[in-house]
Design an enzyme around this catalytic site. Structure first.
Site, mmCIF file in Angstrom:
data_model
loop_
_atom_site.group_PDB
_atom_site.id
_atom_site.type_symbol
_atom_site.label_atom_id
_atom_site.label_comp_id
_atom_site.label_asym_id
_atom_site.label_seq_id
_atom_site.Cartn_x
_atom_site.Cartn_y
_atom_site.Cartn_z
ATOM 1 C CD1 TRP A 19 33.260 -58.040 -19.852
ATOM 2 C CD2 TRP A 19 31.248 -59.005 -19.971
ATOM 3 N NE1 TRP A 19 33.428 -59.337 -20.290
ATOM 4 C CE2 TRP A 19 32.215 -59.944 -20.371
ATOM 5 C CE3 TRP A 19 29.895 -59.397 -19.952
ATOM 6 C CZ2 TRP A 19 31.881 -61.247 -20.753
ATOM 7 C CZ3 TRP A 19 29.555 -60.675 -20.337
ATOM 8 C CH2 TRP A 19 30.551 -61.595 -20.726
ATOM 9 N NE ARG A 20 27.139 -53.891 -12.394
ATOM 10 C CZ ARG A 20 26.083 -54.150 -11.615
ATOM 11 N NH1 ARG A 20 25.973 -55.343 -11.034
ATOM 12 N NH2 ARG A 20 25.161 -53.247 -11.408
ATOM 13 C CB ALA A 30 10.690 -61.563 -7.310
ATOM 14 N N GLY A 31 11.773 -58.881 -6.412
ATOM 15 C CA GLY A 31 11.893 -57.836 -5.392
ATOM 16 C C GLY A 31 11.740 -56.437 -5.986
ATOM 17 C CG ASP A 32 14.472 -55.356 -8.969
ATOM 18 O OD1 ASP A 32 15.009 -55.240 -7.856
ATOM 19 O OD2 ASP A 32 15.043 -55.830 -9.970
HETATM 20 P P1 ADP Z 1 14.288 -60.762 -4.129
HETATM 21 O O1 ADP Z 1 13.855 -60.977 -5.548
HETATM 22 O O2 ADP Z 1 14.688 -59.345 -3.890
HETATM 23 O O3 ADP Z 1 15.243 -61.772 -3.594
HETATM 24 P P2 ADP Z 1 12.140 -62.108 -2.671
HETATM 25 O O4 ADP Z 1 12.596 -63.432 -3.171
HETATM 26 O O5 ADP Z 1 12.040 -61.962 -1.199
HETATM 27 O O6 ADP Z 1 12.985 -60.880 -3.244
HETATM 28 O O7 ADP Z 1 10.731 -61.842 -3.339
HETATM 29 C C1 ADP Z 1 10.176 -60.567 -3.456
HETATM 30 C C2 ADP Z 1 8.675 -60.685 -3.485
HETATM 31 O O8 ADP Z 1 8.293 -61.448 -4.634
HETATM 32 C C3 ADP Z 1 8.080 -61.402 -2.297
HETATM 33 O O9 ADP Z 1 7.805 -60.525 -1.220
HETATM 34 C C4 ADP Z 1 6.782 -61.924 -2.883
HETATM 35 O O10 ADP Z 1 5.815 -60.899 -2.932
HETATM 36 C C5 ADP Z 1 7.178 -62.263 -4.310
HETATM 37 N N1 ADP Z 1 7.585 -63.676 -4.443
HETATM 38 C C6 ADP Z 1 8.829 -64.168 -4.613
HETATM 39 N N2 ADP Z 1 8.795 -65.509 -4.716
HETATM 40 C C7 ADP Z 1 7.500 -65.879 -4.615
HETATM 41 C C8 ADP Z 1 6.781 -67.119 -4.667
HETATM 42 N N3 ADP Z 1 7.416 -68.298 -4.848
HETATM 43 N N4 ADP Z 1 5.436 -67.093 -4.534
HETATM 44 C C9 ADP Z 1 4.769 -65.931 -4.355
HETATM 45 N N5 ADP Z 1 5.378 -64.733 -4.315
HETATM 46 C C10 ADP Z 1 6.720 -64.692 -4.434
#
Ligand code: ADP
Length: 302
Positions: free
Chosen positions: A107-108, A261-263
């Site tokens: 809701w944004r 993960a990406g952030d």
């Molecule tokens: P987003 O979350 O933006 O989709 P990614 O999936 O490409 O980004 O992951 C961002 C970073 O998180 C990767 O570059 C890596 O460093 C780390 N990462 C994500 N998934 C894994 C994994 N299964 N094992 C190790 N590192 C991971």
């Protein structure tokens, strides 16, 4: 010393939302998260105390907005550039767990943050004396086209005054009228960025890149001097004027939750890069932080 290296302040621009995460049948725990907020939160923890990290956004004047701003302050983020709008409130998302699979309802549509770029003076004040301005494709997606253009103009002015711009395309087709509009806006924003931090899988889907090197080359062609391409568990690829490099991923024992993960990668990388680490070390710092974050539940892992 150049003017750029004397500046210390980092400002992250975007939307933080209320997060409702399930704790049981019909019960939820309230938190706060959002891609650029997550990166600011991790940047604050990774950087020395003499580097202020501000969050530039807009919230309402109601109690939940006040709680969100208090959360920014408790995290050590500067809130001088958080606009308070009396006729709006903050956005919210709810996490649903169905057979262990997470899905999100948002809701944004009318959130205060959608107006964060309405006031050019506020943008100029927010960007003044910034060493680094950070934004994402989600920051762009929530703005109407005139506000998006205003934001890009303010970025251009800040760069002319010596700030660097880092941009994560963070492609979210659901936030755009159509994929073509998303790709055009992201490409336009990349022209205003020094550092671009894309994730290959998303980029391949919408831009048709054959591999991470192709993603890097496309953003370098748009004008970025440093591109770091993330690729899940795969190697990260960097591209600078010194050429392309591949960087080994971190091994993760057990992936618990890939949220942020990406952030978090971006924060670990940028903090190291800003404090002068060589490129390979900065990439390793990003990958290490991301590996820790995906080994635990939630977006913000202390
Ligand atoms: P987003 O979350 O933006 O989709 P990614 O999936 O490409 O980004 O992951 C961002 C970073 O998180 C990767 O570059 C890596 O460093 C780390 N990462 C994500 N998934 C894994 C994994 N299964 N094992 C190790 N590192 C991971």
């Amino acid at each position: 010393m150049s003017a750029r290296s004397l500046k210390k302040r980092i400002v992250s621009v975007g939307e933080c939302m209320v997060e409702m995460a399930p704790t049981g049948e019909g019960t939820y725990a309230m938190g706060f998260a959002g891609d650029t907020l997550n990166t600011a939160w991790y940047l604050r923890r990774a950087l020395p105390a003499d580097r202020p990290v501000d969050y530039l956004t807009a919230v309402g004047t109601d109690p939940i907005s006040a709680r969100m701003v208090a959360f920014f302050e408790e995290a050590g983020l500067g809130t001088a550039h958080v606009a308070r709008l009396s006729d709006r409130t903050v956005g919210l998302y709810l996490i649903e767990l169905t057979n262990g699979e997470r899905s999100f309802a948002y809701w944004r549509g009318q959130s205060a943050a959608r107006l964060l770029a309405r006031d050019v003076a506020a943008l100029e004040a927010g960007f003044a004396e910034a060493a680094l301005i950070y934004l994402s494709g989600i920051t762009l997606a929530i703005l109407d086209p005139a506000d998006r253009a205003r934001l890009l103009e303010a970025l251009a002015a800040a760069r002319a005054a010596g700030s660097a711009v880092a941009f994560d395309p963070n492609l979210r087709p659901r936030l755009w009228p159509d994929p073509a509009a998303m790709c055009a806006a992201v490409t336009e924003a990349a022209r205003h960025a020094d550092i671009v931090l894309p994730s290959h899988e998303d980029e391949a889907t919408f831009f048709g890149d054959a591999d991470a090197a192709a993603t890097a080359a496309r953003y370098a062609a748009a004008g970025a001097t440093l591109v770091v391409v993330k690729d899940g568990a795969g190697p990260m690829v960097t591209l600078t004027e010194d050429g392309q490099q591949s960087h080994p991923p971190e091994r993760v024992q057990e992936v618990i939750d890939t949220t942020a993960a990406g952030d978090s990668f971006n924060a670990g990388f940028l903090a190291a890069h800003l404090t002068g680490a060589p490129l390979a070390d900065a990439v390793r710092a990003g990958a290490r932080l991301a590996a820790r974050v995906i080994g635990a539940r939630g977006a913000l892992v202390p």
